[in-house]
Design a protein around this motif. Structure first.
Motif, mmCIF file in Angstrom:
data_model
loop_
_atom_site.group_PDB
_atom_site.id
_atom_site.type_symbol
_atom_site.label_atom_id
_atom_site.label_comp_id
_atom_site.label_asym_id
_atom_site.label_seq_id
_atom_site.Cartn_x
_atom_site.Cartn_y
_atom_site.Cartn_z
ATOM 1 N N ILE A 1 -57.943 51.538 -6.431
ATOM 2 C CA ILE A 1 -56.497 51.774 -6.429
ATOM 3 C C ILE A 1 -56.118 52.800 -7.493
ATOM 4 O O ILE A 1 -55.250 53.656 -7.260
ATOM 5 N N ILE A 2 -56.765 52.770 -8.637
ATOM 6 C CA ILE A 2 -56.501 53.774 -9.680
ATOM 7 C C ILE A 2 -56.780 55.177 -9.154
ATOM 8 O O ILE A 2 -56.030 56.117 -9.450
ATOM 9 N N ARG A 3 -57.827 55.342 -8.349
ATOM 10 C CA ARG A 3 -58.117 56.668 -7.763
ATOM 11 C C ARG A 3 -56.951 57.147 -6.898
ATOM 12 O O ARG A 3 -56.593 58.323 -6.902
ATOM 13 N N LEU B 1 -51.870 60.552 -6.608
ATOM 14 C CA LEU B 1 -50.405 60.603 -6.564
ATOM 15 C C LEU B 1 -49.862 61.350 -7.783
ATOM 16 O O LEU B 1 -49.017 62.235 -7.648
ATOM 17 N N ILE B 2 -50.354 61.031 -8.956
ATOM 18 C CA ILE B 2 -49.899 61.678 -10.185
ATOM 19 C C ILE B 2 -50.152 63.182 -10.109
ATOM 20 O O ILE B 2 -49.280 63.988 -10.443
ATOM 21 N N LEU C 1 -43.751 56.788 -14.084
ATOM 22 C CA LEU C 1 -44.583 55.746 -13.483
ATOM 23 C C LEU C 1 -44.213 54.415 -14.123
ATOM 24 O O LEU C 1 -44.333 54.262 -15.342
ATOM 25 N N LEU C 2 -43.736 53.493 -13.309
ATOM 26 C CA LEU C 2 -43.424 52.150 -13.780
ATOM 27 C C LEU C 2 -44.561 51.246 -13.326
ATOM 28 O O LEU C 2 -44.832 51.142 -12.132
ATOM 29 N N GLY C 3 -45.231 50.646 -14.261
ATOM 30 C CA GLY C 3 -46.388 49.820 -13.947
ATOM 31 C C GLY C 3 -46.151 48.362 -14.280
ATOM 32 O O GLY C 3 -45.017 47.907 -14.392
ATOM 33 N N PHE C 4 -47.233 47.633 -14.445
ATOM 34 C CA PHE C 4 -47.185 46.229 -14.849
ATOM 35 C C PHE C 4 -48.505 45.903 -15.522
ATOM 36 O O PHE C 4 -49.517 46.563 -15.289
ATOM 37 N N MET C 5 -48.491 44.903 -16.367
ATOM 38 C CA MET C 5 -49.725 44.418 -16.979
ATOM 39 C C MET C 5 -50.263 43.289 -16.119
ATOM 40 O O MET C 5 -49.499 42.457 -15.630
ATOM 41 N N HIS D 1 -41.905 56.224 -9.591
ATOM 42 C CA HIS D 1 -42.984 55.694 -8.748
ATOM 43 C C HIS D 1 -43.354 54.353 -9.365
ATOM 44 O O HIS D 1 -43.829 54.306 -10.500
ATOM 45 N N VAL D 2 -43.110 53.275 -8.613
ATOM 46 C CA VAL D 2 -43.211 51.926 -9.153
ATOM 47 C C VAL D 2 -44.414 51.202 -8.560
ATOM 48 O O VAL D 2 -44.502 51.023 -7.338
#
Length: 188
Positions: free
Chosen positions: A29-31, A36-37, A45-49, A123-124
């Motif tokens: 998924i990181i790839r 996208l980036i 970029l809004l992420g989550f832990m 981008h969330v």
């Protein structure tokens, strides 16, 4: 099956994943997020832990925070993570993962003195327990994401899922937000 039973079933399956399966799925998924980036000159970029065996984006966050995208591709990137403030969720800019603190839910969150980022054209990356065929999200049941993105609609939502979390049949209510895109990783 009601939402509570479904959450338990899906969480049990997710919790049974090995560290290797979580790492492999997260790298996959990181790839996709990396690609996208790289399609943007400027991106919020809004992420989550991660909690438990959720998709773990921390290696991506470290890459962002190290200046990699700015130095290598001249991409301006802002990273923000959520924090629960009372009964609502808000996003705060992150400059270092070392400045996070553990919430009452056991999730690492930005400290309150961080700069708040109001989500607009962001981008969330959205954590989830399951998705139905219409890309509607089954979350933990607190409604934090549903409420926040019900009010902040002009963002692109990406559900991050393992293959077994897809096309889950559950009763949808009007508050269950739909994802715009899905980043899905196969396990097993």
């Amino acid at each position: 099956m009601n939402k509570g039973e479904l959450r338990k079933l899906l969480l049990d399956k997710r919790n049974s994943l090995s560290k290797e399966e979580v790492l492999s799925a997260s790298e996959s998924i990181i790839r996709e997020i990396d690609a996208l980036i790289k399609r943007n000159k400027s991106i919020v970029l809004l992420g989550f832990m991660p909690l438990g065996n959720e998709i773990d984006l921390r290696p991506l966050y470290e890459k962002i925070l190290s200046g990699y995208y700015k130095n290598e591709f001249d991409i301006d990137i802002t990273l923000a993570l959520p924090r629960v403030c009372g009964k609502e969720m808000r996003f705060f800019k992150v400059d270092s993962l070392d400045n996070l603190e553990k919430s009452k839910f056991g999730i690492m969150e930005p400290r309150l003195y961080s700069e708040e980022i109001i989500a607009k054209n962001a981008h969330v990356m959205v954590p989830l327990i399951g998705l139905n065929k219409d890309k509607r999200r089954l979350g933990f049941g607190g409604g934090f994401y549903d409420k926040y993105f019900g009010e902040h609609r002009d963002n692109t939502l990406y559900g991050l899922a393992y293959d077994f979390q897809m096309n889950i049949d559950f009763e949808v209510n009007e508050y269950d937000i739909a994802m715009d895109h899905i980043f899905m990783a196969k396990v097993g």
